[in-house]
Design a protein around this motif. Structure first.
Motif, PDB file in Angstrom:
ATOM      1  N   ILE A  35      10.907  40.779 -13.700  1.00  0.00           N
ATOM      2  CA  ILE A  35      11.914  41.814 -13.447  1.00  0.00           C
ATOM      3  C   ILE A  35      11.652  43.043 -14.317  1.00  0.00           C
ATOM      4  O   ILE A  35      11.719  44.192 -13.848  1.00  0.00           O
ATOM      5  CB  ILE A  35      13.312  41.243 -13.702  1.00  0.00           C
ATOM      6  CG1 ILE A  35      13.588  40.103 -12.697  1.00  0.00           C
ATOM      7  CG2 ILE A  35      14.378  42.330 -13.584  1.00  0.00           C
ATOM      8  CD1 ILE A  35      14.832  39.307 -13.003  1.00  0.00           C
ATOM      9  N   ASP A  36      11.361  42.824 -15.599  1.00  0.00           N
ATOM     10  CA  ASP A  36      11.060  43.955 -16.489  1.00  0.00           C
ATOM     11  C   ASP A  36       9.813  44.703 -16.028  1.00  0.00           C
ATOM     12  O   ASP A  36       9.738  45.943 -16.131  1.00  0.00           O
ATOM     13  CB  ASP A  36      10.855  43.455 -17.923  1.00  0.00           C
ATOM     14  CG  ASP A  36      12.155  42.997 -18.564  1.00  0.00           C
ATOM     15  OD1 ASP A  36      13.222  43.379 -18.058  1.00  0.00           O
ATOM     16  OD2 ASP A  36      12.079  42.253 -19.563  1.00  0.00           O
ATOM     17  N   THR A  37       8.826  44.001 -15.538  1.00  0.00           N
ATOM     18  CA  THR A  37       7.604  44.648 -15.068  1.00  0.00           C
ATOM     19  C   THR A  37       7.898  45.588 -13.906  1.00  0.00           C
ATOM     20  O   THR A  37       7.404  46.729 -13.857  1.00  0.00           O
ATOM     21  CB  THR A  37       6.581  43.581 -14.650  1.00  0.00           C
ATOM     22  OG1 THR A  37       6.279  42.752 -15.773  1.00  0.00           O
ATOM     23  CG2 THR A  37       5.294  44.237 -14.160  1.00  0.00           C
ATOM     24  N   ILE A  38       8.725  45.115 -12.953  1.00  0.00           N
ATOM     25  CA  ILE A  38       9.082  45.972 -11.811  1.00  0.00           C
ATOM     26  C   ILE A  38       9.850  47.193 -12.288  1.00  0.00           C
ATOM     27  O   ILE A  38       9.634  48.320 -11.806  1.00  0.00           O
ATOM     28  CB  ILE A  38       9.899  45.149 -10.784  1.00  0.00           C
ATOM     29  CG1 ILE A  38       9.024  44.035 -10.191  1.00  0.00           C
ATOM     30  CG2 ILE A  38      10.434  46.049  -9.680  1.00  0.00           C
ATOM     31  CD1 ILE A  38       9.776  43.095  -9.263  1.00  0.00           C
ATOM     32  N   ARG A  39      10.749  47.013 -13.250  1.00  0.00           N
ATOM     33  CA  ARG A  39      11.531  48.158 -13.759  1.00  0.00           C
ATOM     34  C   ARG A  39      10.618  49.189 -14.433  1.00  0.00           C
ATOM     35  O   ARG A  39      10.832  50.394 -14.279  1.00  0.00           O
ATOM     36  CB  ARG A  39      12.583  47.668 -14.753  1.00  0.00           C
ATOM     37  CG  ARG A  39      13.688  46.838 -14.129  1.00  0.00           C
ATOM     38  CD  ARG A  39      14.750  46.494 -15.171  1.00  0.00           C
ATOM     39  NE  ARG A  39      15.745  45.576 -14.649  1.00  0.00           N
ATOM     40  CZ  ARG A  39      16.812  45.945 -13.921  1.00  0.00           C
ATOM     41  NH1 ARG A  39      16.992  47.219 -13.632  1.00  0.00           N
ATOM     42  NH2 ARG A  39      17.678  45.032 -13.494  1.00  0.00           N
ATOM     43  N   MET A  52      14.495  50.461  -5.546  1.00  0.00           N
ATOM     44  CA  MET A  52      14.333  49.178  -6.221  1.00  0.00           C
ATOM     45  C   MET A  52      15.650  48.715  -6.846  1.00  0.00           C
ATOM     46  O   MET A  52      16.028  47.546  -6.737  1.00  0.00           O
ATOM     47  CB  MET A  52      13.257  49.285  -7.309  1.00  0.00           C
ATOM     48  CG  MET A  52      11.847  49.461  -6.762  1.00  0.00           C
ATOM     49  SD  MET A  52      11.267  47.960  -5.974  1.00  0.00           S
ATOM     50  CE  MET A  52       9.649  48.489  -5.419  1.00  0.00           C
ATOM     51  N   GLU A  53      16.351  49.625  -7.481  1.00  0.00           N
ATOM     52  CA  GLU A  53      17.572  49.233  -8.165  1.00  0.00           C
ATOM     53  C   GLU A  53      18.695  48.897  -7.185  1.00  0.00           C
ATOM     54  O   GLU A  53      19.545  48.052  -7.469  1.00  0.00           O
ATOM     55  CB  GLU A  53      18.023  50.341  -9.126  1.00  0.00           C
ATOM     56  CG  GLU A  53      17.104  50.502 -10.348  1.00  0.00           C
ATOM     57  CD  GLU A  53      17.568  51.615 -11.267  1.00  0.00           C
ATOM     58  OE1 GLU A  53      18.492  52.367 -10.858  1.00  0.00           O
ATOM     59  OE2 GLU A  53      17.013  51.742 -12.379  1.00  0.00           O
ATOM     60  N   ASN A  54      18.708  49.557  -6.011  1.00  0.00           N
ATOM     61  CA  ASN A  54      19.805  49.337  -5.060  1.00  0.00           C
ATOM     62  C   ASN A  54      19.527  48.222  -4.053  1.00  0.00           C
ATOM     63  O   ASN A  54      20.478  47.626  -3.525  1.00  0.00           O
ATOM     64  CB  ASN A  54      20.097  50.636  -4.293  1.00  0.00           C
ATOM     65  CG  ASN A  54      20.656  51.725  -5.210  1.00  0.00           C
ATOM     66  OD1 ASN A  54      21.246  51.421  -6.249  1.00  0.00           O
ATOM     67  ND2 ASN A  54      20.465  52.978  -4.824  1.00  0.00           N
ATOM     68  N   ARG A  55      18.239  47.908  -3.753  1.00  0.00           N
ATOM     69  CA  ARG A  55      17.943  46.949  -2.694  1.00  0.00           C
ATOM     70  C   ARG A  55      17.118  45.744  -3.142  1.00  0.00           C
ATOM     71  O   ARG A  55      17.222  44.683  -2.544  1.00  0.00           O
ATOM     72  CB  ARG A  55      17.193  47.655  -1.558  1.00  0.00           C
ATOM     73  CG  ARG A  55      18.020  48.721  -0.872  1.00  0.00           C
ATOM     74  CD  ARG A  55      17.344  49.192   0.380  1.00  0.00           C
ATOM     75  NE  ARG A  55      18.173  50.175   1.073  1.00  0.00           N
ATOM     76  CZ  ARG A  55      17.860  50.714   2.252  1.00  0.00           C
ATOM     77  NH1 ARG A  55      16.749  50.355   2.861  1.00  0.00           N
ATOM     78  NH2 ARG A  55      18.660  51.604   2.817  1.00  0.00           N
ATOM     79  N   ALA A  78       6.597  47.972  -1.000  1.00  0.00           N
ATOM     80  CA  ALA A  78       6.912  49.358  -1.389  1.00  0.00           C
ATOM     81  C   ALA A  78       5.755  49.988  -2.162  1.00  0.00           C
ATOM     82  O   ALA A  78       5.382  51.146  -1.910  1.00  0.00           O
ATOM     83  CB  ALA A  78       8.184  49.368  -2.216  1.00  0.00           C
ATOM     84  N   ILE A  79       5.166  49.261  -3.054  1.00  0.00           N
ATOM     85  CA  ILE A  79       4.106  49.856  -3.873  1.00  0.00           C
ATOM     86  C   ILE A  79       2.843  50.075  -3.064  1.00  0.00           C
ATOM     87  O   ILE A  79       2.114  51.058  -3.278  1.00  0.00           O
ATOM     88  CB  ILE A  79       3.849  48.976  -5.118  1.00  0.00           C
ATOM     89  CG1 ILE A  79       3.188  49.811  -6.240  1.00  0.00           C
ATOM     90  CG2 ILE A  79       2.945  47.792  -4.793  1.00  0.00           C
ATOM     91  CD1 ILE A  79       4.070  50.817  -6.871  1.00  0.00           C
TER      92      ILE A  79
END
Length: 613
Positions: A35-39, A52-55, A78-79
């Motif tokens: 999760i931290d990596t995606i953020r 990312m934060e909303n869906r 997405a990426i």
């Protein structure tokens, strides 16, 4: 079939793969890492952050494989779309920069957790040795970077680099030309190899760059790494738990570093208010400026309390200014005093030389004028004229003669011998070897030499020939022939006489040399040299005493620190010994319990084996 979770790289690198079930421990959680990596990827892709934060990062279950896989698939989709959209543009190349402070902390933390499997192994070290392991926090290193303002010409060196976090952080967050780390212990070096591999993988995955770095296995106190320390411009050493011997060896290395080089340490190598004096010229504080970095909470791994760090800057102009302040007045006064005293000594020497010459001339004149008198009368008048105070009375001369006669009465044999050869009582010498070739009158008498006797005898012969036919003379005295025959009666071996003549020549030559200015200068040089040597020895003594005192204080402080860690609060030796006995007794008791438990375990295993059979 093994289940896996994949995360695609925002820089087009190889994806990160996680095996299911995810690893969870007190210090490491792979689900939180995903999760931290995606953020953190969203920080470089602002257009994806909202989506990312909303869906994606709103509905997931870290304990469900399907939920976590669904989240990872959405991220990957997405990426991949963004990378396809940016293909052929400069956007990807602009991403290749040094990571931000937060992202670098995340990368180092992930690399550390992946590399260091068992952190407890790192704590197996010898106390108060260079192998003492202690980690410096990421926040403090960031504060140090801000304080130091490193440039592209700097070479950073971490002495005791451990697994290499500080070296890697400096390489990834500063423009340093090279970042080095030296570590001696075996376990940190093994983990450092894994640390480098994981750090490079994560940096490549995020598309970030860093400067050159190198982690070296070895002892930084050896001669092999001396040049590495000297050539570095910034040295970091966590010496809080180092002993005084290690600190002393480090000071010897730091003393050879270039001006402007900096040393950051957790314990100062000299006091903050150090002042140069002639007693501490050998201390490294004479070429260092020291300042304290404001302590931060949790800056080190071994305590949660704030620990201060100190920045030492090599500055040899301090020592130069000190000598410039001392040089002019002291050197000038010393030189002036030396010249004045030299001139005074030369004047005294010349004066005494002139007096000796005048005395010799006067002696010759007196001998000529008294040729017709007996030797005793002549010596009496000589004493009266040379050493009297103005006008000498005949009574004084008679008293001197009577005193000489009373002294000689104690030695009848010598008196009879002297009377045989015709030598007056005034000329009798005392006990010991007679002096040779004296150039001045002692005790009021002229020296008895062959040249003087020949001269007196020739004058007697001339005056006798000028007398009347009756040959009468008012005074009669011994002739040179009589005295010469008396002198020749003493049997002196030829070799001994030659040796005495040699000693005489050398002694007179040395006396003449003592009157010269070269002899005076030579003596002054020797005196100055001895004074300098005395001052040097006194300085060394003071330095050794200071060093012994410092080593004693450091040893006591380290002992107290170790006792505090062990929970021992005793302050007197007696209480300390009692506490040590208690610890030893408790240790023996634990060993006994351990042996009992081991025997029970063995018996239970034996019973289990019998039941299985």
């Amino acid at each position: 079939m093994a289940r896996k979770l994949r995360l695609h790289s925002p820089a087009g690198a190889e994806p990160v793969i996680y095996d299911w079930p995810l690893s969870v421990s007190d210090r490491y959680d792979e689900a939180a890492e995903i999760i931290d990596t995606i953020r953190w990827v969203c920080e470089d892709f602002p257009e994806l952050k909202l989506v990312m934060e909303n869906r994606v990062l709103v509905d997931y279950d870290t304990k469900s494989f399907e939920s976590m896989k669904r989240m990872c698939d959405k991220y990957n989709s997405a990426i991949d779309s963004v990378l396809e959209l940016w293909k052929g543009t400069s956007r990807l190349s602009r991403m290749k920069t040094q990571p931000s402070t937060g992202l670098l902390r995340h990368i180092l933390h992930r690399a550390y957790n992946k590399s260091v499997k068992d952190p407890e192994i790192l704590n197996q070290y010898e106390p108060f040795s260079p192998e003492v392991y202690g980690e410096t926090s990421y926040e403090f290193v960031a504060q140090m970077i801000k304080e130091m303002k490193m440039s592209e010409d700097d070479v950073f060196l971490d002495l005791g680099s451990g697994v290499g976090q500080v070296t890697l952080q400096i390489a990834a967050s500063t423009p340093c030309k090279l970042s080095l780390g030296i570590e001696k212990a075996e376990s940190p070096n093994l983990y450092a190899e894994e640390m480098i591999k994981n750090f490079k993988a994560w940096m490549k995955w995020y598309g970030k760059t860093c400067g050159d770095f190198k982690l070296i296995k070895g002892d930084f106190l050896t001669q092999e790494h001396k040049e590495t320390i000297i050539s570095s411009t910034i040295v970091f050493v966590n010496n809080f738990a180092f002993g005084p011997a290690v600190d002393h060896m480090l000071k010897e290395r730091f003393a050879e570093m270039k001006d402007g080089a900096c040393i950051v340490s957790s314990k100062p190598f000299c006091s903050l208010n150090f002042r140069t004096t002639n007693r501490n010229l050998s201390d490294i504080g004479t070429i260092m400026d020291v300042k304290e970095i404001t302590p931060q909470q949790g800056s080190v791994s071994w305590t949660g309390k704030p620990v201060s760090y100190f920045v030492h800057t090599i500055n040899r102009t301090k020592l130069e200014h000190y000598f410039q302040q001392l040089k002019n007045p002291s050197v000038k006064n010393e030189t002036t005093d030396g010249n004045v005293s030299g001139r005074r000594r030369q004047s005294i020497t010349d004066s005494s030389s002139d007096e000796t010459k005048d005395l010799g001339k006067e002696t010759k004149h007196v001998i000529v004028s008294q040729a017709r008198k007996t030797w005793s009368d002549w010596s009496t008048s000589q004493s009266a004229s040379q050493y009297g105070s103005g006008v000498s009375s005949g009574q004084e001369s008679n008293e001197e003669n009577e005193l000489s006669k009373r002294k000689v009465i104690k030695k009848p044999r010598k008196r009879q011998h002297l009377q045989k050869v015709g030598i007056p009582a005034g000329q009798r010498r005392g006990r010991g070897r007679p002096r040779k070739n004296e150039t001045k009158i002692e005790n009021g008498y002229c020296p008895l030499t062959s040249s003087n006797l020949k001269f007196v005898d020739s004058q007697d012969a001339l005056e006798d020939s000028a007398k009347g036919e009756d040959g009468s003379s008012e005074h009669s005295g011994p002739s040179f022939v009589d005295i010469q025959s008396a002198l020749s009666t003493s049997d002196v071996p030829v070799t001994l006489q030659s040796l005495l003549d040699l000693y005489k020549t050398e002694f007179l030559a040395f006396l003449q040399y003592m009157k010269t200015s070269d002899y005076t200068c030579n003596i002054q040089e020797q005196i100055t040299k001895e004074r300098y040597q005395k001052a040097s020895l006194a300085l060394k003594i003071s330095q050794l005493e200071k060093q012994i005192k410092t080593l004693t204080e450091d040893s006591i402080n380290l002992l107290k620190l170790r006792l505090t860690e062990l929970g021992v609060q005793e302050n007197t030796p007696l209480h300390l010994l009692e506490k040590a006995r208690e610890i030893v007794t408790w240790h023996k008791e634990l060993q006994g319990r351990t042996s009992v438990l081991q025997s029970q375990v063995l018996s239970l295993e034996a019973e289990q084996g019998q039941l299985l059979v």
